[in-house]
Design an enzyme around this catalytic site. Structure first.
Site, PDB file in Angstrom:
ATOM      1  N   HIS A 110      -2.618   8.118   6.200  1.00  0.00           N
ATOM      2  CA  HIS A 110      -2.913   6.827   5.571  1.00  0.00           C
ATOM      3  C   HIS A 110      -4.287   6.357   6.046  1.00  0.00           C
ATOM      4  CE1 HIS A 110      -1.947   3.248   3.351  1.00  0.00           C
ATOM      5  NE2 HIS A 110      -2.063   2.471   4.405  1.00  0.00           N
ATOM      6  N   HIS A 165      -9.879   1.787   0.562  1.00  0.00           N
ATOM      7  CA  HIS A 165      -8.424   1.644   0.507  1.00  0.00           C
ATOM      8  C   HIS A 165      -8.059   1.003  -0.827  1.00  0.00           C
ATOM      9  CE1 HIS A 165      -4.345   1.143   1.278  1.00  0.00           C
ATOM     10  NE2 HIS A 165      -4.355   0.321   2.312  1.00  0.00           N
ATOM     11  N   CYS A 207       0.800  -1.228   0.000  1.00  0.00           N
ATOM     12  CA  CYS A 207       0.000   0.000   0.000  1.00  0.00           C
ATOM     13  C   CYS A 207       0.834   1.281   0.000  1.00  0.00           C
ATOM     14  CB  CYS A 207      -0.955  -0.012   1.189  1.00  0.00           C
ATOM     15  SG  CYS A 207      -1.892  -1.551   1.294  1.00  0.00           S
TER      16      CYS A 207
END
Length: 399
Positions: free
Chosen positions: A292, A328, A159
């Site tokens: 994040h 996400h 990620c």
């Protein structure tokens, strides 16, 4: 000011098919977390995702691909976003300067592998889809769609992938290796991803709630975004409009756990420290942090503690996670959030952290929950990946 120029941006996500559509959704609280429609899965009604509401055929038609193409969904949304970025930068001759493409992905063409896996052994005509699985195939096909003949490479650090793509692109320009780099990331939803994250037990059964004490986990999403980075020499020679600058970056790996970050946020702390060293800025100069913020118990605790270590609990700037809008998006996350960081600078806004209700008990950190107007000169954007790898990029207003 240190850094390289951002002269173009392109994006396709669950909340919009262009930069303009994404911005409209962000400032109008238009989230796009829904049930699954494009994938045949037993989880369709049980899990919510940030899904681009376009079929593969619609994406192929937009790219004018032949009916016998072997483009994965990841490749198609990536090509759309990259083409938008190049057009936005006003580039008409892609190979005029030393130009490269750094594309980030984590799942690559997994959607094609899932579709044809059992056919490979019985139907020879499906063998052409095997190559789609590889992440490098995604990057090469995007380069081909752009007509790019220069350096092409792929980054896959989970990620944090797109943040590392941006960082590598900036370093290649600053070192003189390349004059222009198209950087970003792309990831499409696949059953593999949904099942994998379900196995990790970090998917929410509702809407994700970053930095909320009662957060239950993340919603997966799919998206692609690319930015055009160019040297000051090109900007000056062509009198180009600069959207913002990449002024700092850093990455680190605390190697704490295969899928978790350390509870004290060691990797994130080191990455932010490096970004400030590269930029020459002080923490007090950051106006907004695009965190994040995945809304998993581990991530928000780790990132929050790292932010407190860097800024001090009483000096934390406005911060928010935009993942309640998009989900996400894995390797694309840092790329779409880079676009959002630039939009925050251009429009002097802090985007809201949706779904927040209860502060976390571990520290006194409350995200910005409504759209806020303020002068923004510098944005810090954080990205975490599996294995404790963390990357952060500082975006700054153009001179």
């Amino acid at each position: 000011m240190k850094g390289v120029a951002i002269t173009g941006m392109g994006i396709i996500s669950a909340i919009g098919n262009s930069v303009e559509e994404n911005y409209f959704s962000l400032v109008n609280n238009k989230t796009a977390i829904t049930t699954i429609e494009n994938i045949s899965t037993v989880h369709a009604d049980l899990r919510k995702v940030g899904e681009i509401k376009k079929t593969n055929q619609e994406l192929a038609d937009e790219l004018q691909l032949p009916s016998d193409n072997n483009f994965s969904r990841t490749t198609m949304i990536g090509a759309i976003a990259a083409k938008q970025a190049v057009a936005n930068a006003g580039i008409t001759s892609i190979n005029e300067y030393k130009t490269g493409l750094i594309s980030a992905t984590s799942v690559g063409g997994m959607d094609m592998t899932e579709r044809y896996y059992y056919d490979y052994f019985e139907k020879p005509e499906t063998i052409k889809y095997v190559s789609c699985h590889d992440g490098g195939d995604v990057a090469q096909k995007i380069a081909n769609e752009l007509g790019l003949n220069g350096m092409v490479t792929t980054i896959s650090t989970a990620c944090s992938s797109a943040a590392n793509s941006i960082m590598l692109g900036a370093r290649l320009i600053k070192s003189g290796k390349l004059d222009r780099v198209i950087v970003g990331g792309t990831d499409a939803l696949a059953k593999f991803t949904i099942n994998g994250f379900k196995t990790l037990m970090i998917l929410s059964d509702g809407y994700n709630m970053p930095f909320d004490n009662d957060r239950k986990g993340l919603n997966l999403g799919e998206a692609a975004a690319f930015l055009v980075l160019e040297s000051d020499e090109i900007v000056k020679k062509e009198n180009k409009k600069v959207l913002a600058r990449v002024s700092g970056y850093g990455n680190a790996n605390d190697a704490f756990h295969q899928t978790a970050s350390s509870e004290n946020g060691d990797g994130a702390f080191l990455a932010m420290e490096k970004a400030f060293q590269v930029s020459g800025l002080k923490p007090g100069q950051i106006d907004y942090i695009n965190v994040h913020g995945t809304a998993t118990p581990n991530n928000d605790l780790s990132e929050g503690r790292a932010i407190v270590r860097v800024f001090g609990e009483k000096n934390i700037p406005d911060f928010s996670s935009t993942k309640p809008f998009t989900g996400h998006t894995l390797a694309a996350a840092a790329a779409i959030e880079a676009v959002y960081s630039v939009l925050a600078i251009q429009n002097n806004v802090v985007f809201p952290n949706m779904n927040f209700k209860t502060p976390m008990e571990e520290f006194n950190m409350i995200p910005q929950t409504t759209l806020k107007q303020k002068n923004i000169e510098h944005v810090l954007s954080n990205s975490f990946g599996f294995g404790g790898n963390c990357s952060t990029v500082i975006f700054s207003k153009s001179e």
